[in-house]
Design a protein around this motif. Sequence first.
Motif, PDB file in Angstrom:
ATOM      1  N   GLY A   3     -11.860 -77.455  36.956  1.00 55.28           N
ATOM      2  CA  GLY A   3     -10.738 -77.873  36.119  1.00 55.28           C
ATOM      3  C   GLY A   3     -11.153 -78.213  34.705  1.00 55.28           C
ATOM      4  O   GLY A   3     -12.260 -78.651  34.452  1.00 55.28           O
ATOM      5  N   ASN A   4     -10.230 -78.009  33.770  1.00 57.85           N
ATOM      6  CA  ASN A   4     -10.529 -78.326  32.374  1.00 57.85           C
ATOM      7  C   ASN A   4      -9.780 -79.562  31.899  1.00 57.85           C
ATOM      8  O   ASN A   4      -9.709 -79.826  30.716  1.00 57.85           O
ATOM      9  CB  ASN A   4     -10.233 -77.119  31.467  1.00 57.85           C
ATOM     10  CG  ASN A   4      -8.755 -76.792  31.384  1.00 57.85           C
ATOM     11  OD1 ASN A   4      -7.910 -77.543  31.859  1.00 57.85           O
ATOM     12  ND2 ASN A   4      -8.450 -75.660  30.781  1.00 57.85           N
ATOM     13  N   ASN A   5      -9.185 -80.291  32.827  1.00 57.72           N
ATOM     14  CA  ASN A   5      -8.472 -81.530  32.503  1.00 57.72           C
ATOM     15  C   ASN A   5      -7.409 -81.343  31.429  1.00 57.72           C
ATOM     16  O   ASN A   5      -7.280 -82.134  30.523  1.00 57.72           O
ATOM     17  CB  ASN A   5      -9.451 -82.641  32.088  1.00 57.72           C
ATOM     18  CG  ASN A   5     -10.379 -83.009  33.212  1.00 57.72           C
ATOM     19  OD1 ASN A   5      -9.986 -82.986  34.365  1.00 57.72           O
ATOM     20  ND2 ASN A   5     -11.616 -83.331  32.876  1.00 57.72           N
ATOM     21  N   SER A   6      -6.665 -80.277  31.532  1.00 60.31           N
ATOM     22  CA  SER A   6      -5.583 -80.014  30.593  1.00 60.31           C
ATOM     23  C   SER A   6      -4.528 -81.108  30.706  1.00 60.31           C
ATOM     24  O   SER A   6      -4.152 -81.509  31.799  1.00 60.31           O
ATOM     25  CB  SER A   6      -4.956 -78.649  30.903  1.00 60.31           C
ATOM     26  OG  SER A   6      -3.810 -78.459  30.131  1.00 60.31           O
ATOM     27  N   THR A   7      -4.042 -81.580  29.588  1.00 66.87           N
ATOM     28  CA  THR A   7      -3.024 -82.628  29.602  1.00 66.87           C
ATOM     29  C   THR A   7      -1.636 -82.081  29.332  1.00 66.87           C
ATOM     30  O   THR A   7      -0.673 -82.819  29.323  1.00 66.87           O
ATOM     31  CB  THR A   7      -3.344 -83.711  28.550  1.00 66.87           C
ATOM     32  OG1 THR A   7      -3.445 -83.083  27.276  1.00 66.87           O
ATOM     33  CG2 THR A   7      -4.625 -84.434  28.893  1.00 66.87           C
ATOM     34  N   ASN A   8      -1.518 -80.784  29.106  1.00 66.47           N
ATOM     35  CA  ASN A   8      -0.234 -80.172  28.828  1.00 66.47           C
ATOM     36  C   ASN A   8       0.567 -80.073  30.119  1.00 66.47           C
ATOM     37  O   ASN A   8       0.165 -79.415  31.053  1.00 66.47           O
ATOM     38  CB  ASN A   8      -0.447 -78.773  28.223  1.00 66.47           C
ATOM     39  CG  ASN A   8       0.850 -78.151  27.789  1.00 66.47           C
ATOM     40  OD1 ASN A   8       1.920 -78.570  28.191  1.00 66.47           O
ATOM     41  ND2 ASN A   8       0.741 -77.115  26.971  1.00 66.47           N
ATOM     42  N   THR A  10       3.820 -78.999  30.213  1.00 68.84           N
ATOM     43  CA  THR A  10       4.870 -77.992  30.108  1.00 68.84           C
ATOM     44  C   THR A  10       4.712 -76.971  31.208  1.00 68.84           C
ATOM     45  O   THR A  10       5.667 -76.591  31.867  1.00 68.84           O
ATOM     46  CB  THR A  10       4.807 -77.282  28.733  1.00 68.84           C
ATOM     47  OG1 THR A  10       4.870 -78.271  27.725  1.00 68.84           O
ATOM     48  CG2 THR A  10       5.930 -76.294  28.580  1.00 68.84           C
ATOM     49  N   GLY A  11       3.493 -76.524  31.433  1.00 70.11           N
ATOM     50  CA  GLY A  11       3.225 -75.535  32.468  1.00 70.11           C
ATOM     51  C   GLY A  11       3.482 -76.076  33.855  1.00 70.11           C
ATOM     52  O   GLY A  11       3.909 -75.347  34.736  1.00 70.11           O
ATOM     53  N   ASP A  12       3.214 -77.359  34.074  1.00 71.68           N
ATOM     54  CA  ASP A  12       3.477 -77.953  35.378  1.00 71.68           C
ATOM     55  C   ASP A  12       4.960 -77.843  35.713  1.00 71.68           C
ATOM     56  O   ASP A  12       5.321 -77.545  36.842  1.00 71.68           O
ATOM     57  CB  ASP A  12       3.043 -79.423  35.415  1.00 71.68           C
ATOM     58  CG  ASP A  12       1.529 -79.582  35.425  1.00 71.68           C
ATOM     59  OD1 ASP A  12       0.844 -78.671  35.922  1.00 71.68           O
ATOM     60  OD2 ASP A  12       1.049 -80.617  34.945  1.00 71.68           O
ATOM     61  N   ALA A  13       5.804 -78.060  34.737  1.00 69.99           N
ATOM     62  CA  ALA A  13       7.248 -77.923  34.951  1.00 69.99           C
ATOM     63  C   ALA A  13       7.593 -76.471  35.256  1.00 69.99           C
ATOM     64  O   ALA A  13       8.465 -76.195  36.081  1.00 69.99           O
ATOM     65  CB  ALA A  13       8.018 -78.407  33.728  1.00 69.99           C
ATOM     66  N   VAL A 107       3.955 -67.179  36.999  1.00 72.37           N
ATOM     67  CA  VAL A 107       3.049 -68.085  36.300  1.00 72.37           C
ATOM     68  C   VAL A 107       1.971 -67.270  35.600  1.00 72.37           C
ATOM     69  O   VAL A 107       1.885 -67.268  34.377  1.00 72.37           O
ATOM     70  CB  VAL A 107       2.435 -69.143  37.255  1.00 72.37           C
ATOM     71  CG1 VAL A 107       1.459 -70.028  36.509  1.00 72.37           C
ATOM     72  CG2 VAL A 107       3.539 -69.981  37.890  1.00 72.37           C
ATOM     73  N   LEU A 108       1.173 -66.551  36.355  1.00 76.60           N
ATOM     74  CA  LEU A 108       0.054 -65.836  35.733  1.00 76.60           C
ATOM     75  C   LEU A 108       0.506 -64.718  34.800  1.00 76.60           C
ATOM     76  O   LEU A 108       0.111 -64.683  33.635  1.00 76.60           O
ATOM     77  CB  LEU A 108      -0.880 -65.274  36.813  1.00 76.60           C
ATOM     78  CG  LEU A 108      -1.688 -66.311  37.575  1.00 76.60           C
ATOM     79  CD1 LEU A 108      -2.479 -65.644  38.690  1.00 76.60           C
ATOM     80  CD2 LEU A 108      -2.618 -67.069  36.638  1.00 76.60           C
ATOM     81  N   ALA A 117      -2.285 -71.072  32.333  1.00 74.10           N
ATOM     82  CA  ALA A 117      -1.719 -70.531  33.574  1.00 74.10           C
ATOM     83  C   ALA A 117      -2.702 -70.672  34.723  1.00 74.10           C
ATOM     84  O   ALA A 117      -2.339 -71.072  35.832  1.00 74.10           O
ATOM     85  CB  ALA A 117      -1.334 -69.068  33.380  1.00 74.10           C
ATOM     86  N   TRP A 118      -3.956 -70.363  34.452  1.00 77.25           N
ATOM     87  CA  TRP A 118      -4.977 -70.468  35.498  1.00 77.25           C
ATOM     88  C   TRP A 118      -5.209 -71.913  35.916  1.00 77.25           C
ATOM     89  O   TRP A 118      -5.475 -72.198  37.084  1.00 77.25           O
ATOM     90  CB  TRP A 118      -6.282 -69.813  35.054  1.00 77.25           C
ATOM     91  CG  TRP A 118      -6.246 -68.340  35.316  1.00 77.25           C
ATOM     92  CD1 TRP A 118      -6.204 -67.339  34.400  1.00 77.25           C
ATOM     93  CD2 TRP A 118      -6.208 -67.710  36.606  1.00 77.25           C
ATOM     94  NE1 TRP A 118      -6.141 -66.130  35.038  1.00 77.25           N
ATOM     95  CE2 TRP A 118      -6.149 -66.324  36.385  1.00 77.25           C
ATOM     96  CE3 TRP A 118      -6.213 -68.185  37.908  1.00 77.25           C
ATOM     97  CZ2 TRP A 118      -6.099 -65.406  37.436  1.00 77.25           C
ATOM     98  CZ3 TRP A 118      -6.161 -67.274  38.951  1.00 77.25           C
ATOM     99  CH2 TRP A 118      -6.111 -65.906  38.711  1.00 77.25           C
ATOM    100  N   GLU A 119      -5.099 -72.829  34.990  1.00 80.16           N
ATOM    101  CA  GLU A 119      -5.252 -74.233  35.345  1.00 80.16           C
ATOM    102  C   GLU A 119      -4.114 -74.672  36.271  1.00 80.16           C
ATOM    103  O   GLU A 119      -4.329 -75.407  37.236  1.00 80.16           O
ATOM    104  CB  GLU A 119      -5.300 -75.108  34.086  1.00 80.16           C
ATOM    105  CG  GLU A 119      -5.459 -76.580  34.355  1.00 80.16           C
ATOM    106  CD  GLU A 119      -6.738 -76.971  35.083  1.00 80.16           C
ATOM    107  OE1 GLU A 119      -6.803 -78.123  35.570  1.00 80.16           O
ATOM    108  OE2 GLU A 119      -7.671 -76.151  35.191  1.00 80.16           O
ATOM    109  N   LEU A 120      -2.905 -74.209  36.001  1.00 84.15           N
ATOM    110  CA  LEU A 120      -1.775 -74.520  36.872  1.00 84.15           C
ATOM    111  C   LEU A 120      -1.988 -73.947  38.275  1.00 84.15           C
ATOM    112  O   LEU A 120      -1.754 -74.628  39.271  1.00 84.15           O
ATOM    113  CB  LEU A 120      -0.482 -73.969  36.267  1.00 84.15           C
ATOM    114  CG  LEU A 120      -0.047 -74.600  34.957  1.00 84.15           C
ATOM    115  CD1 LEU A 120       1.112 -73.819  34.353  1.00 84.15           C
ATOM    116  CD2 LEU A 120       0.331 -76.050  35.170  1.00 84.15           C
TER     117      LEU A 120
END
Length: 143
Positions: A3-8, A10-13, A107-108, A117-120
């Motif tokens: 994981g890259n610890n993304s804080t965004n 928007t993609g989670d939604a 998603v992808l 996308a890959w983080e999601l």
Amino acid sequence: MQGNNSTNTTGDAEVKSTAAFPYDLYSQASKASAEEKLGFTVQILEEAAALFEEDHSSASWEERTLEDFLNVVTQQADGLRSCIGSHGHKKKNKKLHMYFKRLSRHVLEQMGHSAEAWELVRKEIRDHLTRAHLLVSSLLTTN
């Protein structure tokens, strides 16, 4: 670990709206026979491995670590498949397959196989692996 610890968020939604985690399928699987639970878990592992075979060049992962992950997932699927009788894994769960197809397409693909996308997808697969582990572990405690 990848994981890259993304804080965004928007993609989670985006994931929640187009490919909501299939809790109902896990609930159904938890009430199934041992062979059906194993078959469901094998399908999760196979579908997850297929996702990670897609273009992941934008992901911030070490290639060797991803290869190791895919090898372990494949070995686990093969091992579990060997525990299933000849009739236990003949039919895939269509709803589960469609869920993974939505992850791939909505998603992808729609997010251009981007790092976000890959983080999601990584987070979703982590949740699947956790739930699959619980499902298979239930067999150890009841038998």
